[in-house]
Design a protein around this motif. Sequence first.
Motif, PDB file in Angstrom:
ATOM      1  N   LYS A  69      12.411   6.176  15.645  1.00 60.19           N
ATOM      2  CA  LYS A  69      12.056   5.390  16.829  1.00 60.19           C
ATOM      3  C   LYS A  69      13.091   4.309  17.102  1.00 60.19           C
ATOM      4  N   ASP A  70      13.564   3.657  16.034  1.00 62.31           N
ATOM      5  CA  ASP A  70      14.592   2.625  16.188  1.00 62.31           C
ATOM      6  C   ASP A  70      15.887   3.217  16.731  1.00 62.31           C
ATOM      7  N   HIS A  73      15.461   4.060  20.380  1.00 58.50           N
ATOM      8  CA  HIS A  73      15.480   2.839  21.197  1.00 58.50           C
ATOM      9  C   HIS A  73      16.917   2.378  21.437  1.00 58.50           C
ATOM     10  N   LYS A  74      17.724   2.370  20.395  1.00 54.19           N
ATOM     11  CA  LYS A  74      19.122   1.941  20.545  1.00 54.19           C
ATOM     12  C   LYS A  74      19.891   2.893  21.445  1.00 54.19           C
ATOM     13  N   SER A  76      18.604   4.671  23.830  1.00 54.17           N
ATOM     14  CA  SER A  76      18.120   4.434  25.185  1.00 54.17           C
ATOM     15  C   SER A  76      18.778   3.211  25.804  1.00 54.17           C
TER      16      SER A  76
END
Length: 296
Positions: A69-70, A73-74, A76
């Motif tokens: 997920k991290d 996110h980065k 994105s």
Amino acid sequence: MDWDRLRIFHAVAEAGSFTHAGEKLNLSQSAISRQISALEESVRVPLFHRHARGLLLTEQGEMLYRTVKDVFHKLSMAEARLAETKDRPSGPLKVTTTMAFGSTWLTPQIKEFIDLFPEVEVTLLLSDEELDLGMRQADVAIRMSPPRQPDLIQRPLMSVKHLIYGSPDYFARRGKPETPSDLDHHDLVVFGEEAPLPSKTINWLLEVGARPETPRRPILRVNNVYGIYRAVRSGLGLAALPEFMQPEQTKLEPVLTDLDGPVTQAYFVYPEELRHSKRITVFRDFLLRKVAEHNF
């Protein structure tokens, strides 16, 4: 770990079922199930508890999900930044130029550029020494002579004309020269003997209209154009200054304007590898517009 499987794992963990993840990814439920099973086999631990109401992450699955997920996110954020820079230039822009040009002409223009492009982080590096653009000491240079480093793109920016200026205080005290030979009787501020090219051409003030048998002796030698400019403003004497310094704004007055002083060329220079940089493109176009506005 296979990147495609991690992408599918992330979608399944977000959706809570193979069916909903398949709808999001446009894949069949069986295809999703096979990819998750293959991922579990590669990491050798179960990632989901399977039950009639859907899927729950195992402890190991939770750990992997937080990491993935991290990363997503980065990615994105990076994708959004890249998309944004296509239309809105952003990021650092280091500009180097001479002390004289930077202090008197460039710095006053920068406010308008920052107002237009607030996401560009401008740094001005003012120095009469040439910084190495190839080593990324700066992104862009405005130079008063053609660049000597290889692999640099250069664009003529402006023709730099020079005129002789003095202050009202000096003229009140010493009068104005009417002919070039009158310079024999005036205090002259010139470059020092170690002045770098093209600065040495400014010392034409010592020669124009002079008699070989009586060479002129300057009242002061300075190895920096801005230093010469400040000396003239103080009323010390006359000097040849580039027009880009806009001496009229500090009430310096030109004399002997019919004399043809030296003309040098200023260049906008940047590395080949930054050819497609949006930041550099908008800064170059901004400078060309401001130069045109000033009729240089």
